[in-house]
Enzyme design. Structure first.
Site, PDB file in Angstrom:
ATOM      1  N   GLU A 198      16.048  47.144  54.461  1.00 15.30           N
ATOM      2  CA  GLU A 198      15.977  45.737  53.544  1.00 15.30           C
ATOM      3  C   GLU A 198      17.338  45.513  54.066  1.00 15.30           C
ATOM      4  O   GLU A 198      17.928  46.102  53.517  1.00 15.30           O
ATOM      5  CB  GLU A 198      15.204  45.197  52.753  1.00 15.30           C
ATOM      6  CG  GLU A 198      13.794  45.538  52.240  1.00 15.30           C
ATOM      7  CD  GLU A 198      12.790  44.869  51.599  1.00 15.30           C
ATOM      8  OE1 GLU A 198      11.989  43.625  51.960  1.00 15.30           O
ATOM      9  OE2 GLU A 198      12.707  45.045  49.743  1.00 15.30           O
ATOM     10  N   ASN A 225      11.154  41.949  38.672  1.00 18.92           N
ATOM     11  CA  ASN A 225      12.132  41.517  38.324  1.00 18.92           C
ATOM     12  C   ASN A 225      13.193  40.796  39.228  1.00 18.92           C
ATOM     13  O   ASN A 225      14.350  40.839  38.098  1.00 18.92           O
ATOM     14  CB  ASN A 225      12.474  43.311  37.800  1.00 18.92           C
ATOM     15  CG  ASN A 225      12.954  44.080  38.957  1.00 18.92           C
ATOM     16  OD1 ASN A 225      12.066  43.644  40.130  1.00 18.92           O
ATOM     17  ND2 ASN A 225      13.002  45.373  39.228  1.00 18.92           N
ATOM     18  N   CYS A 284      15.408  48.297  39.739  1.00 18.09           N
ATOM     19  CA  CYS A 284      14.811  49.559  40.383  1.00 18.09           C
ATOM     20  C   CYS A 284      15.942  50.377  40.446  1.00 18.09           C
ATOM     21  O   CYS A 284      16.154  51.563  40.545  1.00 18.09           O
ATOM     22  CB  CYS A 284      14.406  48.858  41.961  1.00 18.09           C
ATOM     23  SG  CYS A 284      15.126  48.139  43.051  1.00 18.09           S
ATOM     24  N   GLU A 339       9.285  49.211  49.276  1.00 14.10           N
ATOM     25  CA  GLU A 339      10.621  49.317  48.094  1.00 14.10           C
ATOM     26  C   GLU A 339      10.250  49.714  47.001  1.00 14.10           C
ATOM     27  O   GLU A 339       9.123  48.880  46.740  1.00 14.10           O
ATOM     28  CB  GLU A 339      11.775  48.308  48.093  1.00 14.10           C
ATOM     29  CG  GLU A 339      12.417  47.676  49.659  1.00 14.10           C
ATOM     30  CD  GLU A 339      13.372  49.692  50.162  1.00 14.10           C
ATOM     31  OE1 GLU A 339      13.797  50.123  48.669  1.00 14.10           O
ATOM     32  OE2 GLU A 339      13.308  49.701  51.207  1.00 14.10           O
TER      33      GLU A 339
END
Ligand code: NAP
Length: 479
Positions: free
Chosen positions: A460, A150, A282, A248
Site C-alpha cells: 500500500e 484503529n 499494527c 494488511e
C-alpha cells in the site's frame, strides 16, 4: 437528540434498517451520533452504482481526478483540528494524535492527486522486427474497501485515494466501531466533484455487510486491513471468486535494544511505539528484545518513564495515552496480562483498569519481564498497551528472536553500531525496518506493508500502490 448519519449510495444519502449509537470510549455517556446499519440489499445497490459509474469515471481523464483528490485533501487539511477531535472522540487516540492522523489523511489525498498525473507506461521493441509493444496500466474496476477501527481516517484514505486516482470506483465498509470518521470522509468526498456512484459508503457489521461485499460478483478487488483471522478468511473467499486482494493484517513487532544503545533514546522510542495510541497500532512494538548488558538498566529506566505517563480522556490537554477503544478490546488486553503472568512472566508496571472521573475504558500500560519467546504473550497479537521484554545474550540472539514470530510487519533496533544496524536492516524479516526510531510512525509517500503473516498482496501507499489499483496491459501493433 443525536444526529443521524446515513449510507452514501449512488450519490444519495440512504437510511438503513436501523441506527447504532457511536460511543466515546473516554466517556460512555457521550454519544457522538447515530449511524445507520446498511442491509445486504443496500450493499448490492452500492455495488451496482459503482459498476454503473465505472465506464465514465475510468475514462474521465486525469485532470478531473487530480482536481477532485486535491479538493478533498485541501478540505481535510483545513479541517484537521475538527476531524482530529472527532477521531479522538470516537477511537480514543489523544487529540494531538487524532490531528496528526487527519493531517496524514489530507496529505495522502494531495499525494495521490499528483500521482494521477504521473502514471506512465513503457514502449519497448518487439523481438519481432517492425512490431511495436506498449505496456500500460488500466483501472481494475470496482474495489471493495474494508477497514479496521484503529486508524479510522488514515487507512480509509490510503485505500480510497489511490483507488480513485487510478480510475477505479469504490464501495467502502468501515469498522462498525468507528463509523464517524468514515462518514465525515464520505461527506467531503461527496462534495468534491466526483460523479455519483464513484464512491459509496455502506456502514454495518462485517458479517452483514463485509462478507457479502467480499463475495459480490460485481466487485473486482478487495483491499482489506484488519486481523489475520478475517484476512485469511477473505483470502479463501477471493480465491474462489478470483478477485484481486490486498491484505494488511496484524503484527508482533520486535524492538531490539543492544548494549551499546543510548539508554534514554532506547527507552523513549520503546515507550512511544509500545504504548502511544494506546498500543493499538499494527506497527506497535509489543516485544522488547534486550541484550543482557543493558537489561537491568533498561527495565529500571522503562519503569521510571512509564510512571510519568498520563492516561486519560483523549480530548483532555496533557494526556499521553487515551482509553482502549472498546470493552471487548480492554478485556482482551487485561486477559493477556493474566495469560503472561500465568505463563511465568513478571508484571513490573501497570496492567490494571483505571478509574478516572469519566467512565471509560482506561488501562495503565503494562510491562512484563522474564518472558520467553514461546509464551503466548510473545506469539499472539494483543493490540493494546501491553509490552513484554525478552532477554537475549547478544546481537545474534536478538536477531534470532526478531525473526522468531509468525508476523513480519515492522522491526526496530536501538544501537550505536553501524555494523549491527546495517546487518539488521538486511536480515530482519519485516516489511519495514527502523534504526533508532520507533517501529510505529511511517511516512505517507513510501510503501507500507509487511511479510509472513502480516501482509498478503501488493504494497500500500506511495507509488507502489499502483500495483494493486491498476492492471497491466501489453499491446502489440503492426504498423
Ligand atoms: P477485524 O476484526 O479483522 O476487522 C477489520 C474489518 O473487517 C472491520 O471492518 C470488520 O467489520 C470487517 N470484518 C469482520 N468480519 C468480516 C467478514 N467476515 N467479512 C468481511 N469483513 C469482515 O480487525 P479490527 O479489530 O477492526 O482491527 C485490528 C486489527 O487490524 C489488528 O490485527 C491490527 O494489527 C490490524 N491492522 C493492521 C494494519 C496493517 O496495515 N497491517 C493496520 C491497522 C490495523 P466489523 O467492524 O463490523 O467487525
Amino acid at each position: 437528540m443525536t444526529q443521524t448519519h446515513d449510507n452514501l449510495i449512488g450519490g444519495q444519502w440512504v437510511a438503513g434498517a436501523s441506527y447504532s449509537p457511536n460511543i466515546n470510549p473516554s466517556n460512555l455517556l457521550d454519544v457522538i451520533g447515530d449511524y445507520t446499519q446498511a442491509s445486504a440489499e443496500q450493499l448490492d445497490a452500492a455495488v451496482q452504482a459503482a459498476r454503473a459509474a465505472f465506464p465514465a469515471w475510468s475514462t474521465s481523464g486525469i485532470q478531473a481526478r487530480a482536481d477532485a483528490l486535491d479538493k478533498i485533501g485541501t478540505e481535510i487539511l483545513a479541517r484537521r483540528e475538527e476531524l482530529g477531535t472527532l477521531l479522538a472522540r470516537e477511537e480514543g487516540k489523544t487529540r494531538l494524535e487524532g490531528i496528526g492522523e487527519a493531517t496524514r489523511a489530507g496529505n495522502i489525498f494531495k499525494f495521490f492527486a499528483g500521482e494521477c498525473l504521473r502514471l506512465t507506461g513503457e514502449v519497448v521493441p518487439s523481438v519481432r522486427p517492425g512490431i511495436g509493444v506498449e505496456i500500460t496500466r488500466e483501472p481494475v474496476g470496482v474495489i471493495g474497501i474494508i477497514t479496521p477501527w484503529n486508524f479510522p481516517m488514515a487507512i480509509p484514505s490510503w485505500k480510497i485515494a489511490p483507488a480513485l486516482a487510478y480510475g477505479n470506483c469504490v464501495v467502502m465498509k468501515p469498522a462498525d466501531l468507528v463509523p464517524g470518521c468514515a462518514w465525515a470522509l464520505a461527506e467531503i468526498i461527496s462534495r468534491s466533484g466526483i460523479p455519483a456512484g464513484v464512491f459509496n459508503l455502506v456502514m454495518g457489521r462485517g458479517s452483514v455487510i463485509g462478507d457479502p461485499l467480499v463475495n459480490h460478483p460485481g466487485v473486482d478487488a478487495i483491499s482489506f486491513t484488519g486481523s489475520q483471522g478475517v484476512g485469511a478468511r477473505i483470502a479463501r473467499q477471493c480465491a474462489v471468486t478470483l478477485k484481486k486482494i490486498q491484505l494488511e493484517m496484524g503484527g508482533k513487532n520486535p524492538q531490539v535494544i543492544l548494549d551499546d544503545a543510548d539508554l534514554a533514546q532506547a527507552v523513549e522510542l520503546s515507550v512511544q511505539s509500545a504504548f502511544f495510541s494506546t498500543g493499538q497500532r499494527c506497527t506497535a512494538s509489543s516485544r522488547l528484545i534486550v541484550t543482557e548488558g543493558i537489561y537491568p538498566k533498561f527495565i529500571e529506566a522503562m519503569k521510571a518513564r512509564m510512571a510519568t505517563l498520563k492516561v486519560g480522556d483523549a480530548l483532555a490537554a496533557g494526556i499521553d495515552i487515551g482509553p482502549v477503544s472498546s470493552l471487548s478490546q480492554l478485556e482482551q488486553d487485561m486477559s493477556y496480562v493474566d495469560i503472561g503472568k500465568a505463563e511465568g512472566a513478571l508484571l513490573v508496571a501497570g496492567g490494571e483498569r483505571l478509574k478516572l472521573p469519566t467512565d471509560g475504558f482506561f488501562m495503565a500500560p503494562a510491562l512484563l519481564t522474564d518472558t520467553t519467546a514461546d509464551m503466548r504473550i510473545n506469539r499472539e497479537e494483543v493490540f493494546g498497551p501491553v509490552a513484554s521484554i525478552i532477554r537475549v545474550k547478544d546481537y545474534e540472539g536478538a536477531l534470532f528472536e526478531t525473526n522468531n514470530t509468525p508476523f513480519g510487519l515492522a522491526a526496530g533496533i536501538a544501537t550505536t553500531s553501524l555494523k549491527h544496524a546495517s546487518h539488521f536492516k538486511r536480515h530482519s524479516q519485516a516489511g519495514m525496518v527502523m534504526v533508532k526510531l520507533p517501529t510505529a510512525g511511517v511516512d505517507y509517500h513510501v510503501p507500507f506493508g509487511g511479510r509472513k503473516g502480516s501482509s498478503y498482496g501488493p504494497r500500500e501507499q506511495g507509488r507502489y500502490a499502483q500495483e494493486f489499483f491498476t492492471i497491466v496491459k501489453t499491446a502489440y501493433t503492426l504498423p
